[in-house]
Design an enzyme around this catalytic site. Structure first.
Site, PDB file in Angstrom:
ATOM      1  N   SER A 147       0.782  -0.890  -0.186  1.00  0.00           N
ATOM      2  CA  SER A 147       0.238   0.286  -0.152  1.00  0.00           C
ATOM      3  C   SER A 147       0.740   1.293   0.280  1.00  0.00           C
ATOM      4  CB  SER A 147      -1.151  -0.005   1.160  1.00  0.00           C
ATOM      5  OG  SER A 147      -0.240   0.443   2.617  1.00  0.00           O
ATOM      6  N   LYS A 185       2.012   5.050   6.941  1.00  0.00           N
ATOM      7  CA  LYS A 185       0.880   5.532   6.227  1.00  0.00           C
ATOM      8  C   LYS A 185       1.306   6.521   6.818  1.00  0.00           C
ATOM      9  CE  LYS A 185      -1.966   2.174   4.683  1.00  0.00           C
ATOM     10  NZ  LYS A 185      -1.152   0.724   5.134  1.00  0.00           N
TER      11      LYS A 185
END
Length: 227
Positions: A147, A185
């Site tokens: 991701s 993230k």
């Protein structure tokens, strides 16, 4: 206030710079201070750097510059010899130094670059070039998932993390979600919520209440193995 070891290291570095114009290696500092590992040297260097006594010279892994010396009782021990203020230093000899100093940092299992997974607390360690690390305490996590590929973070990479409990919007962080799962993230705040953004168009942002997310570190660098 400097501890005895911080003062001892600062004096040693300053003496070596006066003698040769070259800062000592981490192995030499470890031996001079009778420390068991280079990680102890790294912590002392980080503390001296944060207090403004030394600075690292850019693009040279071993290059240190003494900015000042303690004066007037700036010590944690009364048994230390007082050192006069640093006089104007002579120009250092600019000799290229190989970036071959490494240190061992803890390797704490895997971290998700996708759906959050459990952050494992392992007992392994990872050898990391000092040139990749700045001030502060660091640890490593193996990346699992894709991701964050648009940020250049690939599955199987080792993320080098500087410990921190706060971060600015837009920084890549290790976020512990609901006290159980960790993910790598971009951190962003939206009102009373925390948004964890991937760097892959195939994934959607993740939204949590502020109390559900704890910052445990910020990305400092990456190591990648080629097979």
């Amino acid at each position: 206030m400097l501890t005895a070891k911080q003062h001892e290291l600062l004096v040693f570095i300053n003496q070596r710079l006066d003698e040769s114009g070259i800062s000592p290696s981490f192995e030499e500092m470890k031996a001079a201070l009778d420390l068991k590992s280079k990680s102890g040297v790294h912590r002392l260097i980080g503390a001296l750097e944060e207090r403004g006594f030394i600075r690292r010279l850019a693009n040279r892994a071993r290059a240190l510059e003494v900015m000042k010396m303690p004066e007037g009782g700036n010590f944690a021990s009364n048994n230390l010899t007082r050192v006069a203020p640093l006089k104007e230093s002579k120009p250092q000899i600019q000799i290229p130094v190989a970036a071959n100093d490494v240190m061992e940092i803890p390797l704490h299992g895997k971290i998700a670059a996708g759906v959050p997974i459990e952050a494992l607390e392992g007992q392994n360690s990872l050898s990391v070039p000092m040139a990749l690390l700045g001030a502060g305490e660091h640890y490593a996590l193996e990346v699992s998932g894709d991701s964050m590929i648009e940020a250049g973070i690939l599955d199987g990479d080792y993320a080098l993390i500087r410990k921190a409990n706060t971060a600015r919007d837009g920084e890549i962080v290790v976020a512990l979600v609901r006290g159980e799962e960790a993910t790598l993230k971009y951190l962003r705040r939206e009102g009373q919520q925390i948004r964890l953004d991937p760097a892959n168009g195939s994934y959607e942002p993740q939204y949590y209440a502020q109390h559900e997310v704890e910052v445990q570190g910020k990305l400092a660098g990456l190591l990648r193995r080629y097979h």
